[in-house]
Design a protein around this motif. Structure first.
Motif, PDB file in Angstrom:
ATOM      1  N   LEU A   1     -16.818  -9.626 -38.245  1.00 32.11           N
ATOM      2  CA  LEU A   1     -15.363  -9.464 -38.374  1.00 32.11           C
ATOM      3  C   LEU A   1     -15.016  -8.456 -39.464  1.00 32.11           C
ATOM      4  O   LEU A   1     -14.252  -7.511 -39.233  1.00 32.11           O
ATOM      5  N   VAL A   2     -15.572  -8.622 -40.659  1.00 36.06           N
ATOM      6  CA  VAL A   2     -15.216  -7.714 -41.752  1.00 36.06           C
ATOM      7  C   VAL A   2     -15.794  -6.325 -41.524  1.00 36.06           C
ATOM      8  O   VAL A   2     -15.156  -5.317 -41.859  1.00 36.06           O
ATOM      9  N   LEU A   3     -16.980  -6.250 -40.933  1.00 33.78           N
ATOM     10  CA  LEU A   3     -17.547  -4.937 -40.641  1.00 33.78           C
ATOM     11  C   LEU A   3     -16.723  -4.197 -39.582  1.00 33.78           C
ATOM     12  O   LEU A   3     -16.489  -2.988 -39.693  1.00 33.78           O
ATOM     13  N   HIS A   4     -16.258  -4.914 -38.583  1.00 30.66           N
ATOM     14  CA  HIS A   4     -15.418  -4.289 -37.563  1.00 30.66           C
ATOM     15  C   HIS A   4     -14.068  -3.858 -38.138  1.00 30.66           C
ATOM     16  O   HIS A   4     -13.537  -2.808 -37.749  1.00 30.66           O
ATOM     17  N   GLU A   5     -13.526  -4.648 -39.062  1.00 32.90           N
ATOM     18  CA  GLU A   5     -12.237  -4.266 -39.672  1.00 32.90           C
ATOM     19  C   GLU A   5     -12.374  -2.960 -40.442  1.00 32.90           C
ATOM     20  O   GLU A   5     -11.545  -2.057 -40.313  1.00 32.90           O
ATOM     21  N   ARG A   6     -13.439  -2.820 -41.233  1.00 35.71           N
ATOM     22  CA  ARG A   6     -13.627  -1.583 -42.003  1.00 35.71           C
ATOM     23  C   ARG A   6     -13.918  -0.399 -41.080  1.00 35.71           C
ATOM     24  O   ARG A   6     -13.416   0.702 -41.297  1.00 35.71           O
ATOM     25  N   ARG A   7     -14.734  -0.621 -40.057  1.00 34.52           N
ATOM     26  CA  ARG A   7     -15.022   0.465 -39.123  1.00 34.52           C
ATOM     27  C   ARG A   7     -13.752   0.904 -38.398  1.00 34.52           C
ATOM     28  O   ARG A   7     -13.501   2.109 -38.250  1.00 34.52           O
ATOM     29  N   ALA A   8     -12.946  -0.050 -37.969  1.00 33.56           N
ATOM     30  CA  ALA A   8     -11.714   0.288 -37.266  1.00 33.56           C
ATOM     31  C   ALA A   8     -10.786   1.103 -38.155  1.00 33.56           C
ATOM     32  O   ALA A   8     -10.166   2.079 -37.701  1.00 33.56           O
ATOM     33  N   ARG A   9     -10.711   0.763 -39.446  1.00 36.79           N
ATOM     34  CA  ARG A   9      -9.857   1.535 -40.348  1.00 36.79           C
ATOM     35  C   ARG A   9     -10.404   2.947 -40.539  1.00 36.79           C
ATOM     36  O   ARG A   9      -9.657   3.923 -40.520  1.00 36.79           O
ATOM     37  N   ASP A  10     -11.698   3.069 -40.731  1.00 34.56           N
ATOM     38  CA  ASP A  10     -12.301   4.391 -40.925  1.00 34.56           C
ATOM     39  C   ASP A  10     -12.127   5.284 -39.702  1.00 34.56           C
ATOM     40  O   ASP A  10     -11.963   6.500 -39.836  1.00 34.56           O
TER      41      ASP A  10
ATOM     42  N   ALA B   1       0.659   1.361 -42.914  1.00 32.87           N
ATOM     43  CA  ALA B   1       0.448   2.241 -44.068  1.00 32.87           C
ATOM     44  C   ALA B   1      -0.851   3.022 -43.933  1.00 32.87           C
ATOM     45  O   ALA B   1      -0.937   4.181 -44.353  1.00 32.87           O
ATOM     46  N   SER B   2      -1.876   2.398 -43.366  1.00 32.76           N
ATOM     47  CA  SER B   2      -3.151   3.085 -43.143  1.00 32.76           C
ATOM     48  C   SER B   2      -2.976   4.219 -42.137  1.00 32.76           C
ATOM     49  O   SER B   2      -3.567   5.299 -42.295  1.00 32.76           O
ATOM     50  N   GLN B   3      -2.157   3.993 -41.107  1.00 35.00           N
ATOM     51  CA  GLN B   3      -1.871   5.042 -40.133  1.00 35.00           C
ATOM     52  C   GLN B   3      -1.167   6.218 -40.810  1.00 35.00           C
ATOM     53  O   GLN B   3      -1.501   7.380 -40.562  1.00 35.00           O
ATOM     54  N   GLU B   4      -0.192   5.913 -41.670  1.00 30.89           N
ATOM     55  CA  GLU B   4       0.533   6.968 -42.386  1.00 30.89           C
ATOM     56  C   GLU B   4      -0.407   7.735 -43.316  1.00 30.89           C
ATOM     57  O   GLU B   4      -0.339   8.964 -43.415  1.00 30.89           O
ATOM     58  N   MET B   5      -1.295   7.014 -43.974  1.00 30.31           N
ATOM     59  CA  MET B   5      -2.250   7.649 -44.880  1.00 30.31           C
ATOM     60  C   MET B   5      -3.166   8.606 -44.109  1.00 30.31           C
ATOM     61  O   MET B   5      -3.407   9.738 -44.536  1.00 30.31           O
ATOM     62  N   ALA B   6      -3.655   8.146 -42.966  1.00 26.27           N
ATOM     63  CA  ALA B   6      -4.527   8.985 -42.152  1.00 26.27           C
ATOM     64  C   ALA B   6      -3.782  10.218 -41.636  1.00 26.27           C
ATOM     65  O   ALA B   6      -4.337  11.320 -41.598  1.00 26.27           O
ATOM     66  N   ALA B   7      -2.517  10.039 -41.287  1.00 33.14           N
ATOM     67  CA  ALA B   7      -1.717  11.167 -40.792  1.00 33.14           C
ATOM     68  C   ALA B   7      -1.514  12.223 -41.872  1.00 33.14           C
ATOM     69  O   ALA B   7      -1.346  13.411 -41.565  1.00 33.14           O
ATOM     70  N   ARG B   8      -1.542  11.810 -43.127  1.00 31.09           N
ATOM     71  CA  ARG B   8      -1.421  12.748 -44.247  1.00 31.09           C
ATOM     72  C   ARG B   8      -2.747  13.437 -44.570  1.00 31.09           C
ATOM     73  O   ARG B   8      -2.821  14.279 -45.466  1.00 31.09           O
ATOM     74  N   GLY B   9      -3.799  13.046 -43.870  1.00 33.50           N
ATOM     75  CA  GLY B   9      -5.117  13.627 -44.132  1.00 33.50           C
ATOM     76  C   GLY B   9      -5.861  12.952 -45.258  1.00 33.50           C
ATOM     77  O   GLY B   9      -6.820  13.508 -45.802  1.00 33.50           O
ATOM     78  N   ASP B  10      -5.456  11.737 -45.615  1.00 32.12           N
ATOM     79  CA  ASP B  10      -6.046  11.020 -46.743  1.00 32.12           C
ATOM     80  C   ASP B  10      -6.934   9.866 -46.293  1.00 32.12           C
ATOM     81  O   ASP B  10      -7.021   8.839 -46.959  1.00 32.12           O
ATOM     82  N   ALA B  11      -7.587  10.020 -45.170  1.00 26.44           N
ATOM     83  CA  ALA B  11      -8.434   8.954 -44.644  1.00 26.44           C
ATOM     84  C   ALA B  11      -9.716   8.819 -45.469  1.00 26.44           C
ATOM     85  O   ALA B  11     -10.302   9.813 -45.881  1.00 26.44           O
ATOM     86  N   ALA B  12     -10.129   7.587 -45.690  1.00 26.47           N
ATOM     87  CA  ALA B  12     -11.344   7.305 -46.459  1.00 26.47           C
ATOM     88  C   ALA B  12     -12.446   6.832 -45.517  1.00 26.47           C
ATOM     89  O   ALA B  12     -12.187   6.385 -44.399  1.00 26.47           O
ATOM     90  N   THR B  13     -13.669   6.918 -46.001  1.00 32.34           N
ATOM     91  CA  THR B  13     -14.829   6.381 -45.294  1.00 32.34           C
ATOM     92  C   THR B  13     -15.503   5.361 -46.205  1.00 32.34           C
ATOM     93  O   THR B  13     -15.671   5.610 -47.401  1.00 32.34           O
ATOM     94  N   HIS B  14     -15.884   4.220 -45.636  1.00 30.49           N
ATOM     95  CA  HIS B  14     -16.495   3.147 -46.403  1.00 30.49           C
ATOM     96  C   HIS B  14     -17.975   3.017 -46.041  1.00 30.49           C
ATOM     97  O   HIS B  14     -18.313   2.820 -44.872  1.00 30.49           O
ATOM     98  N   ILE B  15     -18.838   3.146 -47.026  1.00 30.04           N
ATOM     99  CA  ILE B  15     -20.267   2.888 -46.851  1.00 30.04           C
ATOM    100  C   ILE B  15     -20.501   1.479 -47.387  1.00 30.04           C
ATOM    101  O   ILE B  15     -20.286   1.213 -48.570  1.00 30.04           O
ATOM    102  N   LEU B  16     -20.941   0.589 -46.504  1.00 30.89           N
ATOM    103  CA  LEU B  16     -20.956  -0.830 -46.828  1.00 30.89           C
ATOM    104  C   LEU B  16     -22.369  -1.376 -46.986  1.00 30.89           C
ATOM    105  O   LEU B  16     -23.288  -0.984 -46.260  1.00 30.89           O
ATOM    106  N   SER B  17     -22.516  -2.306 -47.924  1.00 30.92           N
ATOM    107  CA  SER B  17     -23.751  -3.068 -48.083  1.00 30.92           C
ATOM    108  C   SER B  17     -23.710  -4.265 -47.136  1.00 30.92           C
ATOM    109  O   SER B  17     -22.646  -4.605 -46.611  1.00 30.92           O
ATOM    110  N   PRO B  18     -24.840  -4.938 -46.929  1.00 34.92           N
ATOM    111  CA  PRO B  18     -24.800  -6.152 -46.112  1.00 34.92           C
ATOM    112  C   PRO B  18     -23.868  -7.189 -46.749  1.00 34.92           C
ATOM    113  O   PRO B  18     -23.900  -7.393 -47.968  1.00 34.92           O
ATOM    114  N   PRO B  19     -23.036  -7.832 -45.950  1.00 34.97           N
ATOM    115  CA  PRO B  19     -22.108  -8.821 -46.503  1.00 34.97           C
ATOM    116  C   PRO B  19     -22.802 -10.146 -46.823  1.00 34.97           C
ATOM    117  O   PRO B  19     -23.764 -10.534 -46.162  1.00 34.97           O
TER     118      PRO B  19
END
Length: 197
Positions: free
Chosen positions: A10-19, A51-69
């Motif tokens: 669940l948490v890994l999919h949430e971060r991937r979906a945002r990225d 807000a994440s959609q607006e941030m991405a539209a501004r070109g401010d999208a982040a990428t998350h490199i995650l450790s095992p939860p």
């Protein structure tokens, strides 16, 4: 799938979906009333997606490199801790820079109507760094912003603040260990409380 695996996914999919900008999938991971508290955002799940959609539209999208939860499950509640390196490329006073912010993401998740959903996200900021994307290019940092910024997310404050994001100064960070200790205590008290109903 057992509960620990389901919550980890669940948490890994949430971060991937945002990225990736997969907003419908992100919405499926977050409870509508989820409490989200980040450097640049505070509010509920639906508003965070917008807000994440607006941030991405501004070109401010982040990428998350995650450790095992690490996942703890008690009944219909789960607590998750996952290490993250958050990468953001942006413009700071006309210079392209690369930011890396190291944090621990603490999630609460609940099983509602038979389905796990995220109900809270609180990062604990550790430290960050900033470098020009072209080595050797001078980067200008504003002395007054540096002086006010918290050590655990100083460069994040400089970069996002310059882009007109309001950055909170009361977030959880390793530079203030007592609130972090209390956060962990609250998280595990909440987790155990489900077993005491």
């Amino acid at each position: 799938m057992n509960d620990i695996t389901a919550v980890a996914q669940l948490v890994l999919h949430e971060r991937r979906a945002r990225d990736r900008g997969w907003w419908d999938l992100m919405q499926g991971c977050l409870a509508p009333d989820a409490a989200i508290r980040l450097s640049w955002f505070r509010g509920q799940g639906a508003a965070f997606i917008a807000a994440s959609q607006e941030m991405a539209a501004r070109g401010d999208a982040a990428t998350h490199i995650l450790s095992p939860p690490t996942v703890d499950v008690v009944g219909d509640r789960a607590a998750v801790e996952i290490g993250a390196a958050i990468h953001l490329r942006g413009d700071l006073h006309g210079v392209e820079v690369d930011l890396t912010s190291h944090a621990r993401l603490l999630y609460r998740a609940e099983r509602r109507a038979g389905r796990w959903q995220i109900t809270l996200l609180d990062p604990v900021y550790e430290y960050d760094s900033l470098a020009p994307s072209i080595p050797g290019t001078p980067v200008r940092l504003e002395a007054d912003v540096l002086a006010r910024a918290r050590p655990s997310y100083r460069m994040l404050t400089c970069l996002l603040g310059a882009k007109d994001y309001a950055i909170g100064h009361d977030l959880y960070g390793d530079d203030r260990p007592e609130p972090v200790r209390q956060l962990y205590g609250t998280l595990f008290d909440w987790l155990r409380a489900d077993n005491e109903k």
